[in-house]
Design a protein around this motif. Sequence first.
Motif, PDB file in Angstrom:
ATOM      1  N   PRO A 201       2.605   2.310  14.802  1.00 53.73           N
ATOM      2  CA  PRO A 201       1.416   1.757  14.144  1.00 53.73           C
ATOM      3  C   PRO A 201       1.605   1.635  12.631  1.00 53.73           C
ATOM      4  CG  PRO A 201       0.799   3.478  15.702  1.00 53.73           C
ATOM      5  CD  PRO A 201       2.299   3.480  15.634  1.00 53.73           C
ATOM      6  N   MET A 202       1.198   0.480  12.086  1.00 58.83           N
ATOM      7  CA  MET A 202       1.301   0.237  10.651  1.00 58.83           C
ATOM      8  C   MET A 202       0.271   1.112   9.931  1.00 58.83           C
ATOM      9  SD  MET A 202       3.020  -1.408   8.424  1.00 58.83           S
ATOM     10  CE  MET A 202       3.896  -2.676   9.368  1.00 58.83           C
ATOM     11  N   VAL A 203       0.703   1.824   8.900  1.00 58.16           N
ATOM     12  CA  VAL A 203      -0.224   2.653   8.116  1.00 58.16           C
ATOM     13  C   VAL A 203      -0.566   1.959   6.807  1.00 58.16           C
ATOM     14  CG1 VAL A 203      -0.534   4.876   6.954  1.00 58.16           C
ATOM     15  CG2 VAL A 203       0.589   4.786   9.183  1.00 58.16           C
ATOM     16  N   ALA A 204       0.444   1.676   5.998  1.00 59.88           N
ATOM     17  CA  ALA A 204       0.252   0.925   4.754  1.00 59.88           C
ATOM     18  C   ALA A 204       1.488   0.037   4.622  1.00 59.88           C
ATOM     19  CB  ALA A 204       0.108   1.854   3.555  1.00 59.88           C
TER      20      ALA A 204
ATOM     21  N   THR B 106      -0.321  -3.412  -1.289  1.00 55.43           N
ATOM     22  CA  THR B 106      -0.099  -2.988   0.096  1.00 55.43           C
ATOM     23  C   THR B 106      -1.356  -3.282   0.891  1.00 55.43           C
ATOM     24  OG1 THR B 106       0.545  -1.173   1.574  1.00 55.43           O
ATOM     25  CG2 THR B 106      -0.922  -0.606  -0.230  1.00 55.43           C
ATOM     26  N   VAL B 107      -1.209  -3.342   2.202  1.00 59.86           N
ATOM     27  CA  VAL B 107      -2.371  -3.442   3.081  1.00 59.86           C
ATOM     28  C   VAL B 107      -2.539  -2.088   3.764  1.00 59.86           C
ATOM     29  CG1 VAL B 107      -3.461  -4.647   5.014  1.00 59.86           C
ATOM     30  CG2 VAL B 107      -1.816  -5.860   3.538  1.00 59.86           C
ATOM     31  N   CYS B 108      -3.668  -1.415   3.524  1.00 58.85           N
ATOM     32  CA  CYS B 108      -3.923  -0.114   4.147  1.00 58.85           C
ATOM     33  C   CYS B 108      -4.620  -0.306   5.488  1.00 58.85           C
ATOM     34  CB  CYS B 108      -4.783   0.755   3.227  1.00 58.85           C
ATOM     35  SG  CYS B 108      -3.949   1.210   1.708  1.00 58.85           S
ATOM     36  N   HIS B 109      -3.955   0.115   6.567  1.00 55.87           N
ATOM     37  CA  HIS B 109      -4.554   0.044   7.909  1.00 55.87           C
ATOM     38  C   HIS B 109      -5.202   1.366   8.286  1.00 55.87           C
ATOM     39  CE1 HIS B 109      -2.883  -3.925   8.921  1.00 55.87           C
ATOM     40  NE2 HIS B 109      -1.932  -3.574   8.078  1.00 55.87           N
ATOM     41  N   PHE B 110      -4.834   2.411   7.567  1.00 52.65           N
ATOM     42  CA  PHE B 110      -5.494   3.703   7.667  1.00 52.65           C
ATOM     43  C   PHE B 110      -5.842   4.104   6.244  1.00 52.65           C
ATOM     44  CE2 PHE B 110      -3.022   3.536  11.556  1.00 52.65           C
ATOM     45  CZ  PHE B 110      -3.890   4.050  12.500  1.00 52.65           C
TER      46      PHE B 110
END
Lengths: 446, 178
Positions: A201-204, B106-110
């Motif tokens: 899973p992608m986090v950042a 960045t793209v934060c997904h969490f």
Amino acid sequence: MRPVYVVAGGVSKFAKARPDKTFQALVKEAYDYILQDLCIEHPKMVELIDGVVGSYFSDHFEYQLMAAIMVQDYLGLVPKPGHRVEGGGATGGICFQEAWKAVASGYMDVVLAYGFEVMSKVNTWKGNEFIALASDTTFDYPVGGFYSGYYAMMVVRHMKEFGTTPEQMAMVSVKNHKNAMYNPFSQAPMDITIEDVRKAPMVAWPLTRLDICTMSDGAAAIILASEEGLKKIEDAAGRTLPKVKVTGIGRGTDAMRMADRPHGDVPLLPHEKPEDYVGDKFLGGKLKYPGIHSFRAGRMASIQAYKMAGITNPLEELDFIELHDAYTSSEIQTYEDMGLCRYGEGGKFVEEGYPFMPNVDYRIDKPLPHKGKIPVNPSGGLIAAGHPVGATGLMQAVFALWQLQGTIGKHFGDETLQIKNAKRGAIHSHAGTGTYVTVSILEREE
Amino acid sequence: MSEKVKLPELEEGTEVFNVPFPKDKDLSVLKKMTPIIVKRQYLINYIYSYGQDSPFFAALANGRLIGTRCPKCGYTYATPKGHCMYCGVETEWVELPETGRVHTFTVCHFGSEEFLKETPFILALIEFDGVDTLFLTRLVGVDVNNPTLDWIGMEVKPRFRRNSQFKPTDVYFVPVDK
């Protein structure tokens, strides 16, 4: 300054959660490992220890202020001198160096340094909030405080400036998780592939869950001594001990807000030249440093530690490094800070196999022409051995000590990770996007 | 590698007023017990002063973005600093340029618990002509599902929240054509 010896160390088992023990009892686990290793009884050890330095990162995680003194009393080491040190992720590395100072200065002959963290008292996302409070809470934290996001921004710039790829970062993850399979204290041993890392899973972006260390509970403890102190310990143990000396100490810092860091010149190591950082391969014809792509504190710490230890070319003069790989990306950036390769070459450095163990099969379908040249994080590092923050820098010191003693087989129950004839190693501890970094050099005395 | 199949962990528990314990005098069995784990809460309201940085937030509330400049060496801080890191003297407030460029992102997904509900979101550092340091912000108006290194260098402009919260997120950045 007097010579300082690293005499013995111990760690607890690292795990996502250790609800079976309080933080005091976790440190006791690491401390008792030292007693068993030295065959010295507790009352005798208390007599030998002149003072202690305790470290843990966060009062928030612990739900306890002054936790270090509670450990000291649990260990039965009051009313001796003691204090707590804290410096984010570098807490353990700073603790090691403070213990070194106490001995080097002549203040004490035998010092116990211990560190711990219990991060399982909150869920992972609350834990990330606590960690993000170690960024400027006026300007940075409220924007979306998240350390994985901060490090991702740093490596995105590294990718743009130098062409570093997520696959190169994934190779670090494969290496450290695989090494950890031979370390029984480790938290996350895994036999994984580059593809597994990229599919996690992608986090950042571009960092996935397998590019990032996890929350840990654990403790580490280590004994530092003067020549005289070492003799007293040897007398108590009834045998001579392998001589491992601290030959270099370095520490650097940088601005808390990444936004504030300059775009200037690289502080050079002895084997580098100003021309190394000029030319078409750099955006604008010249490397602007450290900007967002590199850790100036890591470079400054390396310069000092190498100078003190007399190291002029670290790749040739170090046998291994335990470094702060909270992120696969920061391991790559740290190869460059520590001068194992030039700035910009970190991705290629791992791709060519330099930091891998020579004797471990990583199931990587690439030639790795320089495999095993300088093993980095043979223990599994933070990503796979664990990162109980206040313990981490001391955990590295313990694993480095065992490498230099040649006792990995004894402690791990497996010889795989023992670097043959390891004579000199470095430990590297790093805080908050590179705000505090320590480098210490440990060396076996013939 | 597959993720373990499991239900999510919850932080709600059950109120318990007693637990099992040996009825007899033999306490040796206690060493074999699993730990008791309880819930504790920690809520605080801080009275937090922005001190010398306060004008920055007042400016955001009025749709203006300001930084600071050293009167001695001219070093200009996109994120305000009350004193110059190089000269040690007090800085002066200056208006930042009307547009900047994405320096990194960045793209934060969490995220941290406080921001988890806002994911995915983009964090970016913005660079400005004639300004020496960068500015951390949220970037909106680009596709979070297709991040690319080509976003670096993209020209962006600030946009302001109408109802100010006196937080640095009162300003955010969007591509100049949005």
